[in-house]
Design a protein around this motif. Structure first.
Motif, PDB file in Angstrom:
ATOM      1  N   PRO A  74      31.698  38.664  30.838  1.00 37.02           N
ATOM      2  CA  PRO A  74      31.300  39.970  30.264  1.00 37.02           C
ATOM      3  C   PRO A  74      30.610  40.889  31.251  1.00 37.02           C
ATOM      4  O   PRO A  74      30.699  42.112  31.130  1.00 37.02           O
ATOM      5  CB  PRO A  74      30.360  39.567  29.121  1.00 37.02           C
ATOM      6  N   GLU A  75      29.931  40.320  32.245  1.00 42.12           N
ATOM      7  CA  GLU A  75      29.192  41.151  33.195  1.00 42.12           C
ATOM      8  C   GLU A  75      30.048  41.571  34.389  1.00 42.12           C
ATOM      9  O   GLU A  75      29.658  42.452  35.147  1.00 42.12           O
ATOM     10  CB  GLU A  75      27.965  40.380  33.721  1.00 42.12           C
ATOM     11  N   SER A  76      31.198  40.944  34.533  1.00 41.85           N
ATOM     12  CA  SER A  76      31.985  41.140  35.762  1.00 41.85           C
ATOM     13  C   SER A  76      33.288  41.892  35.535  1.00 41.85           C
ATOM     14  O   SER A  76      33.971  42.241  36.497  1.00 41.85           O
ATOM     15  CB  SER A  76      32.308  39.782  36.399  1.00 41.85           C
ATOM     16  N   LEU A  77      33.659  42.124  34.293  1.00 37.61           N
ATOM     17  CA  LEU A  77      34.914  42.799  33.979  1.00 37.61           C
ATOM     18  C   LEU A  77      34.654  44.021  33.124  1.00 37.61           C
ATOM     19  O   LEU A  77      33.804  44.000  32.228  1.00 37.61           O
ATOM     20  CB  LEU A  77      35.865  41.860  33.223  1.00 37.61           C
ATOM     21  N   SER A  78      35.388  45.067  33.387  1.00 40.15           N
ATOM     22  CA  SER A  78      35.325  46.255  32.542  1.00 40.15           C
ATOM     23  C   SER A  78      36.714  46.864  32.445  1.00 40.15           C
ATOM     24  O   SER A  78      37.562  46.666  33.333  1.00 40.15           O
ATOM     25  CB  SER A  78      34.332  47.270  33.110  1.00 40.15           C
ATOM     26  N   GLY A 132      44.498  48.110  32.964  1.00 39.34           N
ATOM     27  CA  GLY A 132      44.015  46.929  33.658  1.00 39.34           C
ATOM     28  C   GLY A 132      42.526  46.748  33.530  1.00 39.34           C
ATOM     29  O   GLY A 132      41.842  47.412  32.735  1.00 39.34           O
ATOM     30  N   LEU A 133      42.010  45.804  34.320  1.00 38.53           N
ATOM     31  CA  LEU A 133      40.598  45.439  34.299  1.00 38.53           C
ATOM     32  C   LEU A 133      39.991  45.642  35.681  1.00 38.53           C
ATOM     33  O   LEU A 133      40.570  45.232  36.690  1.00 38.53           O
ATOM     34  CB  LEU A 133      40.441  43.967  33.899  1.00 38.53           C
ATOM     35  N   ILE A 134      38.832  46.277  35.716  1.00 33.54           N
ATOM     36  CA  ILE A 134      38.066  46.380  36.954  1.00 33.54           C
ATOM     37  C   ILE A 134      37.204  45.129  37.071  1.00 33.54           C
ATOM     38  O   ILE A 134      36.441  44.802  36.152  1.00 33.54           O
ATOM     39  CB  ILE A 134      37.167  47.633  36.956  1.00 33.54           C
ATOM     40  N   VAL A 135      37.338  44.414  38.174  1.00 35.89           N
ATOM     41  CA  VAL A 135      36.625  43.151  38.346  1.00 35.89           C
ATOM     42  C   VAL A 135      35.649  43.271  39.513  1.00 35.89           C
ATOM     43  O   VAL A 135      35.964  43.878  40.543  1.00 35.89           O
ATOM     44  CB  VAL A 135      37.621  41.979  38.574  1.00 35.89           C
ATOM     45  N   SER A 136      34.466  42.723  39.334  1.00 33.07           N
ATOM     46  CA  SER A 136      33.484  42.702  40.427  1.00 33.07           C
ATOM     47  C   SER A 136      34.044  41.857  41.568  1.00 33.07           C
ATOM     48  O   SER A 136      34.486  40.724  41.340  1.00 33.07           O
ATOM     49  CB  SER A 136      32.165  42.096  39.950  1.00 33.07           C
ATOM     50  N   PRO A 137      34.041  42.378  42.793  1.00 31.62           N
ATOM     51  CA  PRO A 137      34.623  41.618  43.908  1.00 31.62           C
ATOM     52  C   PRO A 137      34.054  40.210  44.061  1.00 31.62           C
ATOM     53  O   PRO A 137      34.788  39.271  44.387  1.00 31.62           O
ATOM     54  CB  PRO A 137      34.305  42.490  45.125  1.00 31.62           C
ATOM     55  N   ASP A 138      32.747  40.033  43.797  1.00 34.09           N
ATOM     56  CA  ASP A 138      32.157  38.708  43.981  1.00 34.09           C
ATOM     57  C   ASP A 138      32.665  37.693  42.963  1.00 34.09           C
ATOM     58  O   ASP A 138      32.495  36.492  43.141  1.00 34.09           O
ATOM     59  CB  ASP A 138      30.628  38.790  43.930  1.00 34.09           C
ATOM     60  N   LYS A 139      33.281  38.162  41.883  1.00 32.93           N
ATOM     61  CA  LYS A 139      33.822  37.262  40.857  1.00 32.93           C
ATOM     62  C   LYS A 139      35.354  37.201  40.880  1.00 32.93           C
ATOM     63  O   LYS A 139      35.954  36.522  40.050  1.00 32.93           O
ATOM     64  CB  LYS A 139      33.364  37.719  39.468  1.00 32.93           C
ATOM     65  N   LEU A 140      35.982  37.919  41.824  1.00 29.15           N
ATOM     66  CA  LEU A 140      37.433  38.030  41.826  1.00 29.15           C
ATOM     67  C   LEU A 140      38.117  36.672  41.910  1.00 29.15           C
ATOM     68  O   LEU A 140      39.031  36.361  41.141  1.00 29.15           O
ATOM     69  CB  LEU A 140      37.875  38.908  43.002  1.00 29.15           C
ATOM     70  N   ARG A 141      37.655  35.822  42.832  1.00 28.92           N
ATOM     71  CA  ARG A 141      38.324  34.532  43.023  1.00 28.92           C
ATOM     72  C   ARG A 141      38.139  33.637  41.803  1.00 28.92           C
ATOM     73  O   ARG A 141      39.066  32.930  41.391  1.00 28.92           O
ATOM     74  CB  ARG A 141      37.775  33.856  44.281  1.00 28.92           C
ATOM     75  N   GLU A 142      36.970  33.695  41.181  1.00 27.46           N
ATOM     76  CA  GLU A 142      36.722  32.882  39.985  1.00 27.46           C
ATOM     77  C   GLU A 142      37.592  33.354  38.814  1.00 27.46           C
ATOM     78  O   GLU A 142      38.155  32.545  38.076  1.00 27.46           O
ATOM     79  CB  GLU A 142      35.240  32.962  39.610  1.00 27.46           C
ATOM     80  N   VAL A 143      37.705  34.677  38.657  1.00 26.35           N
ATOM     81  CA  VAL A 143      38.556  35.220  37.592  1.00 26.35           C
ATOM     82  C   VAL A 143      40.012  34.833  37.838  1.00 26.35           C
ATOM     83  O   VAL A 143      40.730  34.427  36.911  1.00 26.35           O
ATOM     84  CB  VAL A 143      38.403  36.756  37.513  1.00 26.35           C
ATOM     85  N   ALA A 144      40.474  34.938  39.085  1.00 26.31           N
ATOM     86  CA  ALA A 144      41.859  34.587  39.415  1.00 26.31           C
ATOM     87  C   ALA A 144      42.144  33.117  39.147  1.00 26.31           C
ATOM     88  O   ALA A 144      43.208  32.752  38.624  1.00 26.31           O
ATOM     89  CB  ALA A 144      42.143  34.930  40.875  1.00 26.31           C
ATOM     90  N   THR A 145      41.197  32.250  39.480  1.00 31.52           N
ATOM     91  CA  THR A 145      41.374  30.818  39.248  1.00 31.52           C
ATOM     92  C   THR A 145      41.452  30.517  37.759  1.00 31.52           C
ATOM     93  O   THR A 145      42.255  29.680  37.313  1.00 31.52           O
ATOM     94  CB  THR A 145      40.228  30.021  39.897  1.00 31.52           C
ATOM     95  N   THR A 146      40.624  31.200  36.964  1.00 34.59           N
ATOM     96  CA  THR A 146      40.670  31.030  35.508  1.00 34.59           C
ATOM     97  C   THR A 146      42.020  31.474  34.955  1.00 34.59           C
ATOM     98  O   THR A 146      42.614  30.795  34.105  1.00 34.59           O
ATOM     99  CB  THR A 146      39.535  31.829  34.845  1.00 34.59           C
ATOM    100  N   LEU A 147      42.509  32.599  35.434  1.00 29.52           N
ATOM    101  CA  LEU A 147      43.823  33.075  35.004  1.00 29.52           C
ATOM    102  C   LEU A 147      44.907  32.052  35.305  1.00 29.52           C
ATOM    103  O   LEU A 147      45.762  31.761  34.469  1.00 29.52           O
ATOM    104  CB  LEU A 147      44.160  34.389  35.714  1.00 29.52           C
ATOM    105  N   ARG A 148      44.856  31.498  36.497  1.00 32.06           N
ATOM    106  CA  ARG A 148      45.892  30.561  36.924  1.00 32.06           C
ATOM    107  C   ARG A 148      45.815  29.233  36.184  1.00 32.06           C
ATOM    108  O   ARG A 148      46.825  28.730  35.670  1.00 32.06           O
ATOM    109  CB  ARG A 148      45.757  30.320  38.436  1.00 32.06           C
TER     110      ARG A 148
END
Length: 600
Positions: free
Chosen positions: A28-32, A41-57
């Motif tokens: 909730p704090e990293s996506l808007s 689409g979604l704007i993602v905080s760069p520091d959380k990008l890899r974690e969000v991508a891994t969750t997606l995958r």
């Protein structure tokens, strides 16, 4: 229009909406949400990008990174990276992630640890836009040379021949004062070098890092004393299918490491595309995969049609499908001819396949006026209706004979002569293996992906035109080697013939119907602005166009090509390590690249 075409496809719950909702709950704090009008689409905080991508995958089933696009938001002093991520199993549209960073210090985490297929695309964004990807294993320039000055896709980068940001240039319009920009540049002032750098002849040393990266420690436990050697294959070599170079480290004749080197044909297609008006880009798409100009046209016009909100008449849709499926056959005949040449069969099989391909080109010439650079698709339709005749025959009669007699006979002949040939099988079965998992992870597309057992085809996964109403199978093979990449192209040609046979009756039914919506326009303006991404199943794989425009804009603000030839090469090293030099030539041929599309 028949009832079949009017039928609505079955509605299913949108997997993109499901995954988006779950992502926003987890981060909730990293996506808007993207809030710019006309964007998604979604704007993602760069520091959380890899974690969000891994969750997606790993958890949400969106396991296929298709496209990575760098964007210069100069008005906001930001750089943006746009990711289009799909689900192989669920099909449908993309999850679109966007990471925005300060333009003066643009650093984004690399997604290569999540998807190795991001490798070349991130290097491209670094090379052309100056976006650094933290954690990238080999962040070097890829399309320009290592001593190149600046990042040419930045909005404030100007080349020596710079005139204006957008066409038509004031010097040529409305007065029509045609001249060559080079005439204003005295000799020696037509290139730019980095500050303080003067060419001395030692500039080639900039590639030292490339060779250092290929140094591999020898196994000292082996009694046999060998030396590893690094050699260049290409860029001037017939087996590389163009100006493409492979830096290969060999132990004897066994490949232990490989780095593709490209860019010798790079002409900054995308910078040109952002200077052109929308319609001026259609013939430029012909020059990408120059074997497949019809298909390239379609991918681009679909993207711009999304921005324009264009409607396409029924007859134009049938004409589009007819031409892109004939293009698929053209491409695969050419690809198989050259692959067999790479396997040692010299020119004979290519010439056998070449004969029927010439008949398709005769049709393209009669239809569009050109055999290669067809420039045929238009926003809202096509440029021309069917000609009255081709080679002295009524056009529909010519097509009927071509599709039902000539092409099937040529495919059967090639299949009989080559598929069971013991040399073809010995050179290709088990060679250049790419596992299903790696095919997805490396973002491969088209025949390379489907020959590894992944039945993913954009025409079925996210249908466009009238493909959802046509009866055809997604060709798939399961061994992931050269032989299956050969067979998959034969399979696809049979399926293309199956599609065209369904299209021809509709062309007869709709004779005389409109081929373009409204009056053809040449000075188009996008009414509301925004972004659009359109992709098509090109013969070499997924071809995508990402286009943005300002409100009432007459030129693309950002124009990016997701080029399958370029991205499919990311897996080349994976497919070649452990094989011999002679195998490398065949493996490259089985990928089927065209350098106009690789380099753009």
């Amino acid at each position: 229009m028949s009832e079949k075409i009017l039928e609505a496809p079955d509605t299913v719950q949108n997997p993109v909406e499901q995954a988006t909702t779950e992502l926003k709950q987890r981060f909730p704090e990293s996506l808007s949400d993207e809030t710019r009008p006309g964007y998604e689409g979604l704007i993602v905080s760069p520091d959380k990008l890899r974690e969000v991508a891994t969750t997606l995958r790993d958890e949400l089933g969106f396991n296929y990174l298709s496209s990575v696009t760098g964007v210069d938001l100069i008005d906001d002093n930001k750089m943006e990276v746009v990711y289009h991520i799909y689900s192989i199993e669920k099909g449908g549209g993309p999850i679109v992630l966007k990471a925005q960073v300060d333009r003066d210090n643009p650093v984004v985490p690399s997604l290569v640890p999540v998807w190795p297929g991001a490798d070349f695309q991130e290097r491209e964004a670094w090379d052309l836009l100056g976006i650094r990807f933290d954690g990238h294993p080999d962040l070097r320039r890829i399309l320009t040379w290592d001593g190149f000055h600046g990042h040419p896709l930045r909005k404030d980068w100007k080349e020596p021949f710079y005139e204006e940001d957008h066409k038509p240039f004031g010097s040529r319009w409305p007065g029509g004062g045609v001249r060559r920009a080079e005439e204003l540049n005295p000799y020696g002032k037509n290139v730019q070098y980095p500050p303080g750098w003067v060419p001395t002849g030692d500039e080639y040393e900039v590639e030292t890092d490339l060779y250092t990266g290929l140094t591999i420690k020898k196994d000292e436990t082996i009694d046999l004393k060998t030396e590893q050697v690094t050699v260049n294959i290409g860029p001037q070599h017939p087996s590389t299918h163009g100006v493409f170079r492979m830096v290969v480290t060999l132990d004897g004749e066994t490949i232990v490491a490989l780095k593709p080197v490209m860019g010798y044909l790079h002409r900054n297609h995308e910078k040109i595309g952002e200077r052109n008006t929308f319609i001026q880009n259609i013939p430029y798409t012909d020059r990408l995969d120059y074997i497949c100009s019809m298909s390239n046209n379609l991918g681009y016009v679909l993207a711009v049609e999304k921005l324009l909100g264009s409607e396409v008449p029924e007859r134009a849709e049938w004409l589009r499908i007819l031409n892109v499926e004939l293009t698929r056959i053209c491409n695969h005949l050419w690809a198989l001819g050259f692959l067999l040449n790479d396997l040692g069969a010299l020119q004979t099989p290519m010439l056998y396949f070449y004969i029927e391909r010439e008949l398709i080109l005769d049709f393209f010439e009669a239809l569009s006026g050109s055999r290669m650079m067809c420039n045929y698709m238009r926003f809202g339709g096509v440029a021309y209706d069917l000609p009255d005749d081709v080679r002295g025959q009524p056009t529909l009669q010519f097509l009927d004979e071509l599709v039902n007699e000539r092409l099937p006979r040529a495919l059967e002949q090639g299949n009989e002569l080559m598929t069971g040939n013991e040399i073809v099988q010995a050179r290709s079965i088990g060679v250049g293996y790419l596992s299903p998992e790696d095919a997805i992870a490396y973002s491969t597309a088209g025949p390379v992906l489907r020959a590894s057992g992944i039945p993913y085809d954009v025409r079925r996964a996210e249908p466009y035109s009238y493909y959802e109403h046509l009866d055809f199978d997604v060709a798939v093979r399961y061994n992931g080697d050269i032989y299956d990449r050969y067979l998959i192209r034969l399979d696809e040609m049979y399926q293309s013939l199956r599609i065209i046979r369904q299209v021809l009756p509709y062309l007869k039914e709709t004779e005389g119907a409109p081929i373009i919506s409204g009056k053809p326009q040449y000075a188009l303006r996008v009414p509301k602005g925004g972004e659009a991404y359109a992709r098509v199943e090109n013969p070499k794989g997924e071809l995508g166009f990402y286009v943005t425009a300002k409100p009432k804009g007459s030129n693309p603000e950002r124009y990016h090509v997701r080029a399958p030839s370029f991205i499919n090469l990311t897996a080349l090293e994976k497919m070649t390590v452990g094989h011999k030099v002679a195998d490398l030539v065949a493996i490259l041929g089985s990928i089927d690249i065209v350098l106009g599309e690789v380099d753009r």
